[in-house]
Design an enzyme around this catalytic site. Structure first.
Site, PDB file in Angstrom:
ATOM      1  N   HIS A  37     -51.133  45.417 100.017  1.00 47.75           N
ATOM      2  CA  HIS A  37     -52.222  46.329  99.645  1.00 47.75           C
ATOM      3  C   HIS A  37     -52.354  46.406  98.121  1.00 47.75           C
ATOM      4  CE1 HIS A  37     -50.986  48.165 103.620  1.00 47.75           C
ATOM      5  NE2 HIS A  37     -52.272  47.993 103.805  1.00 47.75           N
ATOM      6  N   SER A 186     -47.836  46.468 107.483  1.00 44.55           N
ATOM      7  CA  SER A 186     -47.256  47.799 107.726  1.00 44.55           C
ATOM      8  C   SER A 186     -46.440  47.784 109.007  1.00 44.55           C
ATOM      9  CB  SER A 186     -48.361  48.846 107.823  1.00 44.55           C
ATOM     10  OG  SER A 186     -49.163  48.785 106.676  1.00 44.55           O
ATOM     11  N   ARG A 187     -46.812  46.917 109.938  1.00 41.82           N
ATOM     12  CA  ARG A 187     -46.091  46.852 111.221  1.00 41.82           C
ATOM     13  C   ARG A 187     -44.704  46.217 111.079  1.00 41.82           C
ATOM     14  NH1 ARG A 187     -51.539  46.496 113.599  1.00 41.82           N
ATOM     15  NH2 ARG A 187     -51.702  48.257 115.041  1.00 41.82           N
TER      16      ARG A 187
END
Ligand code: PAF
Length: 277
Positions: A37, A186-187
């Protein structure tokens, strides 16, 4: 850095920025921010533009049996990272307000949504299109930034903008990987140490096969062998392992620009990635 929750407040702020000639660059996220990100945030930096990061875990893109309730939330940490990057605005929409927000146009169906992730997660792209349309309606960004890891999502949003005649430019940013080649997601937070090692192994295994895929149009035996290797290393299931052109059409010639697309499950964690061929 301003943190804004209300749509009208955000729009007023943006109006003032646009009046003084500022462009608006939007980075939509679901939070649990990582270096992937942050690289989008860095790509969005421009002298005459303000950067706005939205953080919203969009329920519409999860099916009832998926991980909405356990999706990682690290808001304090996220805000700290964004402040460090000197982001101008963080938009944290209120769940009810964004749910009630009415889209003015009909969202078109796109043929590319029915492939790959669209097959096993049929709710996913309709959900993504809905939230992105709302964000684009509210913010009217000049540019919006998406990661190459979610390549199909990038294509869907690009196509959506084209069909809806939006002026927002969709910018694709390269995948950021850890030192072992695992694409940041994020996972990845769901993976325990053993599972993480397995996930990192995928990259190594896929890379070994890329020269074969590069040189052959008929890839059946190659994909079967790669799948066998992945299972041998503990991958629980393979949702898809496909080679498509960069427009997600069938590859016809060896020099067509292509990618290998992969989605696997390790335990209950679903991971996706893609590689240029
Ligand atoms: O890629 C994501 O994080 C999400 O799908 C997005 C684009 C922010 C929409 O919720």
């Amino acid at each position: 850095m301003r943190v804004i929750k209300q749509i009208s407040k955000l729009q007023l702020n943006l109006l003032n920025q646009k009046k003084i000639g500022k462009k608006v660059h939007l980075i939509p996220t679901m939070g649990a921010l990582h270096d992937g990100h942050i690289s989008l945030v860095k790509s969005a930096k421009a002298k005459k533009a303000i950067r706005i990061v939205s953080i919203f875990v969009n329920p519409d893109q999860f099916s009832p049996n998926e991980d909405l309730n356990k999706y990682p939330s690290t808001i304090k940490h996220d805000l700290k990272l964004l402040k460090k990057e000197r982001v101008d605005i963080v938009f944290l929409p209120n769940k009810d307000e964004i749910k009630k927000y009415k889209i003015k146009y009909k969202i078109p169906n796109l043929s590319i949504e029915n492939k790959l992730c669209g097959k096993t997660r049929p709710h996913f792209f309709p959900g993504v299109k809905k939230i992105v349309t709302k964000l684009f309606d509210i913010i009217e960004p000049d540019k919006s930034f998406f990661g190459e890891k979610d390549y199909q999502q990038y294509l869907v949003i690009k196509e959506l903008c084209k069909k809806m005649k939006r002026k927002t430019v969709i910018v694709k940013c390269r995948t950021i990987r850890d030192q072992k080649g695992l694409a940041l997601s994020s996972r990845n937070n769901y993976l325990n140490e053993k599972e993480k090692k397995m996930a990192q192994k995928i990259n190594q295994l896929v890379k070994q096969f890329l020269p074969f895929f590069r040189k052959n149009l008929k890839v059946g035996t190659g994909t079967q062998m790669l799948k066998k290797d992945l299972y041998k290393h503990g991958i629980d299931s393979i949702d898809y392992l496909k080679i498509f052109t960069e427009q997600l059409t069938t590859r016809k010639k060896l020099n067509d620009k292509c990618r290998l697309f992969i989605a696997v499950k390790i335990g209950s964690t679903r991971l996706i990635d893609n590689y240029k061929i």
